[in-house]
Design a protein around this motif. Structure first.
Motif, PDB file in Angstrom:
ATOM      1  N   ALA A   1      -7.808   0.796  -9.687  1.00 35.53           N
ATOM      2  CA  ALA A   1      -7.071  -0.421  -9.562  1.00 35.53           C
ATOM      3  C   ALA A   1      -5.994  -0.057  -8.517  1.00 35.53           C
ATOM      4  O   ALA A   1      -5.802  -1.033  -7.490  1.00 35.53           O
ATOM      5  CB  ALA A   1      -6.389  -0.681 -10.661  1.00 35.53           C
ATOM      6  N   VAL A   2      -5.399   0.994  -8.439  1.00 36.80           N
ATOM      7  CA  VAL A   2      -4.394   1.501  -7.405  1.00 36.80           C
ATOM      8  C   VAL A   2      -4.914   1.365  -6.014  1.00 36.80           C
ATOM      9  O   VAL A   2      -4.552   0.755  -5.057  1.00 36.80           O
ATOM     10  CB  VAL A   2      -3.460   2.298  -7.661  1.00 36.80           C
ATOM     11  CG1 VAL A   2      -2.684   3.081  -6.516  1.00 36.80           C
ATOM     12  CG2 VAL A   2      -2.680   2.408  -8.909  1.00 36.80           C
TER      13      VAL A   2
ATOM     14  N   ASP B   1      -7.887  -3.094  -0.410  1.00 35.49           N
ATOM     15  CA  ASP B   1      -8.490  -4.489  -0.269  1.00 35.49           C
ATOM     16  C   ASP B   1      -7.905  -5.514   0.412  1.00 35.49           C
ATOM     17  O   ASP B   1      -8.355  -6.429   1.039  1.00 35.49           O
ATOM     18  CB  ASP B   1      -8.983  -4.742  -1.550  1.00 35.49           C
ATOM     19  CG  ASP B   1     -10.311  -3.919  -2.080  1.00 35.49           C
ATOM     20  OD1 ASP B   1     -10.778  -3.235  -1.008  1.00 35.49           O
ATOM     21  OD2 ASP B   1     -10.480  -3.890  -3.299  1.00 35.49           O
ATOM     22  N   PRO B   2      -6.532  -5.680   0.401  1.00 35.02           N
ATOM     23  CA  PRO B   2      -5.875  -6.823   0.711  1.00 35.02           C
ATOM     24  C   PRO B   2      -5.623  -7.018   2.349  1.00 35.02           C
ATOM     25  O   PRO B   2      -6.112  -5.818   3.087  1.00 35.02           O
ATOM     26  CB  PRO B   2      -4.322  -6.455   0.500  1.00 35.02           C
ATOM     27  CG  PRO B   2      -4.194  -5.738  -0.645  1.00 35.02           C
ATOM     28  CD  PRO B   2      -5.557  -4.798  -0.557  1.00 35.02           C
TER      29      PRO B   2
ATOM     30  N   HIS C   1      -7.648   0.161  -5.026  1.00 39.01           N
ATOM     31  CA  HIS C   1      -8.121  -1.390  -4.434  1.00 39.01           C
ATOM     32  C   HIS C   1      -6.953  -2.205  -4.145  1.00 39.01           C
ATOM     33  O   HIS C   1      -7.215  -3.021  -3.144  1.00 39.01           O
ATOM     34  CB  HIS C   1      -8.936  -2.057  -5.721  1.00 39.01           C
ATOM     35  CG  HIS C   1     -10.312  -1.529  -5.949  1.00 39.01           C
ATOM     36  ND1 HIS C   1     -11.351  -1.612  -4.912  1.00 39.01           N
ATOM     37  CD2 HIS C   1     -10.811  -0.903  -6.984  1.00 39.01           C
ATOM     38  CE1 HIS C   1     -12.317  -1.020  -5.433  1.00 39.01           C
ATOM     39  NE2 HIS C   1     -12.166  -0.568  -6.635  1.00 39.01           N
ATOM     40  N   GLN C   2      -5.884  -1.947  -4.784  1.00 43.34           N
ATOM     41  CA  GLN C   2      -4.777  -2.782  -4.445  1.00 43.34           C
ATOM     42  C   GLN C   2      -4.131  -2.382  -3.000  1.00 43.34           C
ATOM     43  O   GLN C   2      -3.446  -2.989  -2.202  1.00 43.34           O
ATOM     44  CB  GLN C   2      -3.426  -2.623  -5.402  1.00 43.34           C
ATOM     45  CG  GLN C   2      -3.831  -3.603  -6.767  1.00 43.34           C
ATOM     46  CD  GLN C   2      -3.533  -4.772  -6.659  1.00 43.34           C
ATOM     47  OE1 GLN C   2      -2.938  -5.313  -5.773  1.00 43.34           O
ATOM     48  NE2 GLN C   2      -4.599  -5.531  -7.076  1.00 43.34           N
ATOM     49  N   SER C   3      -4.267  -0.983  -2.631  1.00 42.58           N
ATOM     50  CA  SER C   3      -3.936  -0.522  -1.640  1.00 42.58           C
ATOM     51  C   SER C   3      -4.754  -0.829  -0.411  1.00 42.58           C
ATOM     52  O   SER C   3      -4.378  -0.820   0.751  1.00 42.58           O
ATOM     53  CB  SER C   3      -3.344   0.823  -1.487  1.00 42.58           C
ATOM     54  OG  SER C   3      -4.485   1.621  -1.968  1.00 42.58           O
TER      55      SER C   3
END
Length: 72
Positions: free
Chosen positions: A50-51, A57-58, A53-55
């Motif tokens: 999750a970390v 994908d945006p 993807h958060q860093s």
């Protein structure tokens, strides 16, 4: 220590490099530059994906593409 998990043994070996700052675990990393050091976040395995993807994908993260990079 021989009866511990591989992860526990690894953290035992790097114990002197670890830093707990405001409840967050970091590892001191020496960079290639002289007298340069950074902190590497130690992310729990259960939230690591999750970390990432958060860093990554945006829209505001990562590479903006060739057209934004090149001066045409």
């Amino acid at each position: 220590m021989t009866n511990q998990s591989p992860e526990t043994r690894h953290y035992w070996v790097i114990w002197d490099q670890l830093l707990l700052k405001d409840g967050v675990l970091f590892r001191h990393r020496k960079d290639d530059l002289p007298a340069s050091e950074t902190l590497q976040l130690i992310t729990p395995k259960v939230i690591r994906e999750a970390v990432v993807h958060q860093s990554r994908d945006p829209v505001t993260a990562g590479h903006q593409g060739v057209k934004k990079t090149r001066r045409c």
